[in-house]
Write an enzyme that holds these catalytic residues in place. Structure first.
Site, short mmCIF file in Angstrom:
data_model
loop_
_atom_site.label_atom_id
_atom_site.label_comp_id
_atom_site.label_asym_id
_atom_site.label_seq_id
_atom_site.Cartn_x
_atom_site.Cartn_y
_atom_site.Cartn_z
N LYS A 74 0.85 -1.21 0.00
CA LYS A 74 0.00 0.00 0.00
C LYS A 74 0.88 1.25 0.00
CE LYS A 74 -3.94 -2.30 2.14
NZ LYS A 74 -4.72 -2.63 3.33
N GLN A 118 -4.51 -0.88 9.47
CA GLN A 118 -4.55 -2.25 8.95
C GLN A 118 -5.16 -3.20 9.98
OE1 GLN A 118 -3.74 -3.04 5.83
NE2 GLN A 118 -4.05 -5.24 6.06
N ASP A 141 -10.79 3.36 3.78
CA ASP A 141 -11.20 1.95 3.77
C ASP A 141 -12.70 1.81 3.51
OD1 ASP A 141 -9.35 -0.15 4.11
OD2 ASP A 141 -9.01 0.38 6.22
N1 GUN Z 1 -7.08 -6.34 6.38
C1 GUN Z 1 -7.43 -7.13 5.34
N2 GUN Z 1 -8.00 -6.39 4.36
C2 GUN Z 1 -8.00 -5.10 4.81
C3 GUN Z 1 -8.46 -3.88 4.24
O1 GUN Z 1 -8.98 -3.80 3.12
N3 GUN Z 1 -8.27 -2.77 5.02
C4 GUN Z 1 -7.71 -2.82 6.27
N4 GUN Z 1 -7.60 -1.69 6.96
N5 GUN Z 1 -7.29 -3.95 6.81
C5 GUN Z 1 -7.44 -5.08 6.08
#
Ligand code: GUN
Length: 304
Positions: A74, A118, A141
């Site tokens: 990311k 995350q 998100d």
């Molecule tokens: N953990 C697994 N997928 C995601 C996501 O799309 N966003 C976040 N913040 N954590 C995750």
């Protein structure tokens, strides 16, 4: 003459194995690269006008190995799209109060347009409290109840990235989704539930399956569109796939040989019309849509 004595009809009813269909690949990696390049150009145009470079803060708590890989990607792609990346890596024993204090700081920081914490979080931290503390205008998100509520009401602003990426892949098929039976396996807040809302907004008839669903195979066999978000290697058997279906595999697993694989048996490609590969399907699209949300968030904050 009865069907079973007509050789032409008989051939149609029992196609030879060599007439088996081979699915077209929904190449998320290439599409995500294209979207990121477009976003990068839009960011450059903003900056040339004197508008701020979109900034994304990615917060990682602890040392979950999979999360570390996702977060690294990311951050890398944020910079590749001309955006500012702010990294916050906190130790596994961080308290909920400390994380909430960091979110308050990021909410107030004008250089930060998007905030992502995350998941999963260590057990001493309540993920709902964290999600709800993020300013909905910076919730890239799309998990905040405000943004989920907007999606429920068919007026989305910031949309959960994985379902949004799946919709972008479905658009790539050029197929009309209206009236199609879409079956989702999985009911998580991150994928299954927002995916159902996206597909409903696209006017599909939607069925959400989960661990208590009866006759899962029977339901999947009716799917014109299948979204598998189970998290178990090869959980969906190839013979569950309706011939001509579109198969979106959200799974990211390791098989018994240690290879990355999805939730769907690879032989599903012999029956489906379209299928996403794993890796290289949904995963890269999730990051592309996160960056799209970050640009949207920055644009909304320009006029706030
Ligand atoms: N953990 C697994 N997928 C995601 C996501 O799309 N966003 C976040 N913040 N954590 C995750």
């Amino acid at each position: 003459m009865a069907d079973d004595r007509n050789p032409v009809r008989l051939a149609a009813l029992h196609p030879k194995p060599d007439t088996a269909m081979s699915a077209r690949i929904l190449d998320g990696k290439t599409l995500a690269e294209r979207l990121k390049a477009d976003l990068g150009a839009r960011v450059a145009a903003r900056v040339a006008l004197g508008l701020p470079r979109p900034g994304l803060a990615v917060v990682l708590v602890g040392e979950n190995a999979a999360s570390q890989i996702y977060v690294r990607n990311k951050r890398k792609f944020t910079e590749a799209a001309n955006m500012r990346s702010f990294s916050h890596d906190l130790s596994a024993d961080t308290s909920e109060a400390e994380l909430l204090a960091l979110i308050d700081k990021l909410n107030a920081d004008p250089l930060v347009h998007g905030i992502l914490v995350q998941l999963p979080l260590p057990k001493q931290i309540d993920p709902e409290r964290v999600t709800e503390r993020i300013d909905p205008a910076k919730d890239v998100d799309g998990f905040h109840p405000y943004n989920i509520g907007r999606l429920v009401l068919k007026r989305p602003i910031l949309r959960p990235c994985t379902p949004y990426g799946c919709m972008r892949l479905l658009a790539e098929t050029g197929e009309d989704l209206v009236g199609k039976h879409a079956v989702i396996i999985g009911q998580s807040n991150i994928v299954g539930r927002p995916m159902a809302l996206e597909l409903l907004m696209a006017r599909c008839t939607v069925t959400v399956c989960h661990s208590a669903t009866r006759d899962l195979a029977g339901i999947v066999r009716q799917a014109d569109v299948l979204v598998a978000a189970v998290g178990k290697a090869y959980f969906v058997a190839a013979d569950w796939i309706k011939p001509g279906a579109i198969v979106i595999d959200v799974g990211m697993n390791r098989d018994a040989e240690g290879r990355l694989c999805g939730d769907v048996d690879r032989r599903a490609a012999e029956r489906a019309a379209w299928i996403t590969p794993v890796p290289g399907g949904v995963g890269p699209m999730t990051i592309a849509m996160l960056l799209a949300n970050t640009l949207t968030a920055a644009e909304l904050q320009d006029s706030a």
